[in-house]
Design a protein around this motif. Structure first.
Motif, PDB file in Angstrom:
ATOM      1  N   ARG A   1     -32.424 -37.348  44.658  1.00  0.00           N
ATOM      2  CA  ARG A   1     -31.093 -36.828  44.417  1.00  0.00           C
ATOM      3  C   ARG A   1     -30.890 -35.698  44.738  1.00  0.00           C
ATOM      4  O   ARG A   1     -29.510 -35.277  45.326  1.00  0.00           O
ATOM      5  N   MET A   2     -31.876 -34.286  43.672  1.00  0.00           N
ATOM      6  CA  MET A   2     -30.526 -33.516  43.552  1.00  0.00           C
ATOM      7  C   MET A   2     -31.846 -32.161  44.246  1.00  0.00           C
ATOM      8  O   MET A   2     -32.854 -32.227  44.085  1.00  0.00           O
ATOM      9  N   PRO A   3     -31.115 -31.225  44.059  1.00  0.00           N
ATOM     10  CA  PRO A   3     -31.610 -30.057  44.361  1.00  0.00           C
ATOM     11  C   PRO A   3     -32.809 -29.639  43.021  1.00  0.00           C
ATOM     12  O   PRO A   3     -32.885 -29.968  42.209  1.00  0.00           O
ATOM     13  N   GLN A   4     -34.013 -29.500  44.107  1.00  0.00           N
ATOM     14  CA  GLN A   4     -34.843 -28.857  43.193  1.00  0.00           C
ATOM     15  C   GLN A   4     -36.234 -27.651  43.456  1.00  0.00           C
ATOM     16  O   GLN A   4     -35.562 -26.925  44.202  1.00  0.00           O
ATOM     17  N   LEU A   5     -35.823 -26.814  42.326  1.00  0.00           N
ATOM     18  CA  LEU A   5     -36.249 -25.633  42.621  1.00  0.00           C
ATOM     19  C   LEU A   5     -38.277 -25.156  42.245  1.00  0.00           C
ATOM     20  O   LEU A   5     -38.053 -25.796  40.803  1.00  0.00           O
ATOM     21  N   VAL A   6     -38.917 -24.618  42.512  1.00  0.00           N
ATOM     22  CA  VAL A   6     -39.937 -24.872  42.612  1.00  0.00           C
ATOM     23  C   VAL A   6     -40.711 -23.326  42.840  1.00  0.00           C
ATOM     24  O   VAL A   6     -40.544 -23.073  43.527  1.00  0.00           O
ATOM     25  N   SER A   7     -42.161 -23.069  42.094  1.00  0.00           N
ATOM     26  CA  SER A   7     -42.370 -22.256  42.271  1.00  0.00           C
ATOM     27  C   SER A   7     -43.833 -22.156  41.842  1.00  0.00           C
ATOM     28  O   SER A   7     -44.679 -23.423  40.826  1.00  0.00           O
ATOM     29  N   GLY A   8     -44.522 -21.373  42.604  1.00  0.00           N
ATOM     30  CA  GLY A   8     -46.082 -21.192  41.533  1.00  0.00           C
ATOM     31  C   GLY A   8     -46.935 -19.368  41.216  1.00  0.00           C
ATOM     32  O   GLY A   8     -45.916 -18.988  41.146  1.00  0.00           O
ATOM     33  N   THR A   9     -47.081 -19.621  40.606  1.00  0.00           N
ATOM     34  CA  THR A   9     -47.843 -18.564  39.583  1.00  0.00           C
ATOM     35  C   THR A   9     -48.476 -17.678  40.655  1.00  0.00           C
ATOM     36  O   THR A   9     -48.924 -16.579  39.780  1.00  0.00           O
TER      37      THR A   9
ATOM     38  N   PRO B   1     -49.782 -16.533  44.534  1.00  0.00           N
ATOM     39  CA  PRO B   1     -49.847 -16.654  46.421  1.00  0.00           C
ATOM     40  C   PRO B   1     -50.728 -17.826  46.994  1.00  0.00           C
ATOM     41  O   PRO B   1     -49.533 -18.815  46.961  1.00  0.00           O
ATOM     42  N   GLU B   2     -51.143 -18.541  46.274  1.00  0.00           N
ATOM     43  CA  GLU B   2     -52.185 -19.414  46.867  1.00  0.00           C
ATOM     44  C   GLU B   2     -51.408 -21.050  46.036  1.00  0.00           C
ATOM     45  O   GLU B   2     -51.721 -21.740  46.947  1.00  0.00           O
ATOM     46  N   ARG B   3     -51.675 -20.911  44.624  1.00  0.00           N
ATOM     47  CA  ARG B   3     -50.362 -21.874  44.011  1.00  0.00           C
ATOM     48  C   ARG B   3     -49.178 -21.799  45.022  1.00  0.00           C
ATOM     49  O   ARG B   3     -48.586 -23.443  45.482  1.00  0.00           O
ATOM     50  N   SER B   4     -48.453 -20.974  45.270  1.00  0.00           N
ATOM     51  CA  SER B   4     -47.267 -21.080  45.898  1.00  0.00           C
ATOM     52  C   SER B   4     -47.209 -21.732  47.773  1.00  0.00           C
ATOM     53  O   SER B   4     -46.866 -22.422  47.783  1.00  0.00           O
ATOM     54  N   ARG B   5     -47.934 -21.195  47.859  1.00  0.00           N
ATOM     55  CA  ARG B   5     -48.612 -22.968  49.702  1.00  0.00           C
ATOM     56  C   ARG B   5     -49.017 -23.162  48.670  1.00  0.00           C
ATOM     57  O   ARG B   5     -48.709 -24.061  50.116  1.00  0.00           O
ATOM     58  N   LYS B   6     -49.909 -24.378  48.108  1.00  0.00           N
ATOM     59  CA  LYS B   6     -49.834 -25.488  47.584  1.00  0.00           C
ATOM     60  C   LYS B   6     -48.887 -26.172  47.484  1.00  0.00           C
ATOM     61  O   LYS B   6     -48.306 -27.299  46.882  1.00  0.00           O
ATOM     62  N   ARG B   7     -47.597 -25.159  46.904  1.00  0.00           N
ATOM     63  CA  ARG B   7     -46.458 -26.090  46.249  1.00  0.00           C
ATOM     64  C   ARG B   7     -46.244 -27.384  46.948  1.00  0.00           C
ATOM     65  O   ARG B   7     -45.709 -28.312  47.251  1.00  0.00           O
ATOM     66  N   PRO B   8     -45.558 -27.353  48.731  1.00  0.00           N
ATOM     67  CA  PRO B   8     -45.295 -28.354  49.919  1.00  0.00           C
ATOM     68  C   PRO B   8     -45.744 -29.835  49.825  1.00  0.00           C
ATOM     69  O   PRO B   8     -45.478 -30.524  49.547  1.00  0.00           O
ATOM     70  N   ALA B   9     -47.298 -29.533  49.836  1.00  0.00           N
ATOM     71  CA  ALA B   9     -48.456 -30.155  49.631  1.00  0.00           C
ATOM     72  C   ALA B   9     -48.120 -31.356  48.365  1.00  0.00           C
ATOM     73  O   ALA B   9     -47.938 -31.950  48.393  1.00  0.00           O
ATOM     74  N   LEU B  10     -47.666 -30.882  47.456  1.00  0.00           N
ATOM     75  CA  LEU B  10     -47.947 -31.413  45.942  1.00  0.00           C
ATOM     76  C   LEU B  10     -46.550 -31.680  46.027  1.00  0.00           C
ATOM     77  O   LEU B  10     -46.743 -32.980  45.111  1.00  0.00           O
ATOM     78  N   PHE B  11     -45.931 -31.364  46.024  1.00  0.00           N
ATOM     79  CA  PHE B  11     -43.957 -31.647  45.542  1.00  0.00           C
ATOM     80  C   PHE B  11     -44.028 -32.096  46.013  1.00  0.00           C
ATOM     81  O   PHE B  11     -43.011 -33.016  45.798  1.00  0.00           O
ATOM     82  N   GLY B  12     -43.877 -32.559  47.905  1.00  0.00           N
ATOM     83  CA  GLY B  12     -43.416 -32.971  48.524  1.00  0.00           C
ATOM     84  C   GLY B  12     -44.096 -34.527  48.660  1.00  0.00           C
ATOM     85  O   GLY B  12     -43.744 -35.678  49.217  1.00  0.00           O
ATOM     86  N   ARG B  13     -45.802 -35.086  47.375  1.00  0.00           N
ATOM     87  CA  ARG B  13     -45.713 -36.056  47.257  1.00  0.00           C
ATOM     88  C   ARG B  13     -44.266 -36.948  45.743  1.00  0.00           C
ATOM     89  O   ARG B  13     -44.695 -37.440  46.272  1.00  0.00           O
ATOM     90  N   ILE B  14     -43.924 -35.856  45.435  1.00  0.00           N
ATOM     91  CA  ILE B  14     -42.761 -36.512  44.875  1.00  0.00           C
ATOM     92  C   ILE B  14     -41.073 -36.633  45.131  1.00  0.00           C
ATOM     93  O   ILE B  14     -40.635 -37.608  44.726  1.00  0.00           O
ATOM     94  N   ALA B  15     -41.207 -35.312  45.754  1.00  0.00           N
ATOM     95  CA  ALA B  15     -39.830 -35.971  46.098  1.00  0.00           C
ATOM     96  C   ALA B  15     -39.663 -34.419  47.893  1.00  0.00           C
ATOM     97  O   ALA B  15     -40.527 -33.762  48.016  1.00  0.00           O
ATOM     98  N   ALA B  16     -38.358 -35.144  47.929  1.00  0.00           N
ATOM     99  CA  ALA B  16     -38.016 -34.684  49.004  1.00  0.00           C
ATOM    100  C   ALA B  16     -37.407 -32.704  49.265  1.00  0.00           C
ATOM    101  O   ALA B  16     -36.999 -33.241  47.927  1.00  0.00           O
ATOM    102  N   GLY B  17     -38.340 -31.825  49.983  1.00  0.00           N
ATOM    103  CA  GLY B  17     -37.448 -30.533  49.749  1.00  0.00           C
ATOM    104  C   GLY B  17     -38.087 -30.191  48.824  1.00  0.00           C
ATOM    105  O   GLY B  17     -39.213 -30.369  48.343  1.00  0.00           O
ATOM    106  N   GLY B  18     -37.449 -29.051  48.213  1.00  0.00           N
ATOM    107  CA  GLY B  18     -38.175 -27.989  47.363  1.00  0.00           C
ATOM    108  C   GLY B  18     -37.831 -26.475  47.128  1.00  0.00           C
ATOM    109  O   GLY B  18     -38.584 -26.417  48.252  1.00  0.00           O
TER     110      GLY B  18
END
Length: 79
Positions: A11-19, A21-38
């Motif tokens: 329900r709430m907007p999520q702000l996510v980060s990677g430490t 560039p590689e982790r930032s690219r992987k962020r949508p795949a990982l976080f998308g399993r938990i919550a929509a968006g980010g």
């Protein structure tokens, strides 16, 4: 929201980060399993957003407690 963390993720907007560039690219795949968006942010931006949000919430709690203490003192002096 104690005990409602899982429901809050969707329900709430999520702000996510990677430490990196590689982790930032992987962020949508990982976080998308938990919550929509980010919304992506740099680590320092995400940390400041967390700190500001927490400070805002704590100020709300603190002022409510202060109003209660003022009202309690007032009530005890009039009885």
């Amino acid at each position: 929201m104690q005990g409602q963390g899982i429901e809050e993720l969707g329900r709430m907007p999520q702000l996510v980060s990677g430490t990196s560039p590689e982790r930032s690219r992987k962020r949508p795949a990982l976080f998308g399993r938990i919550a929509a968006g980010g919304d992506a942010a740099q680590p320092i931006e995400a940390e400041f957003a967390k700190l500001f949000t927490n400070a805002y919430r704590y100020i709300g709690f603190a002022i409510t407690n202060q109003f209660y203490l003022i009202a309690s003192r007032q009530a005890s002096t009039t009885t």
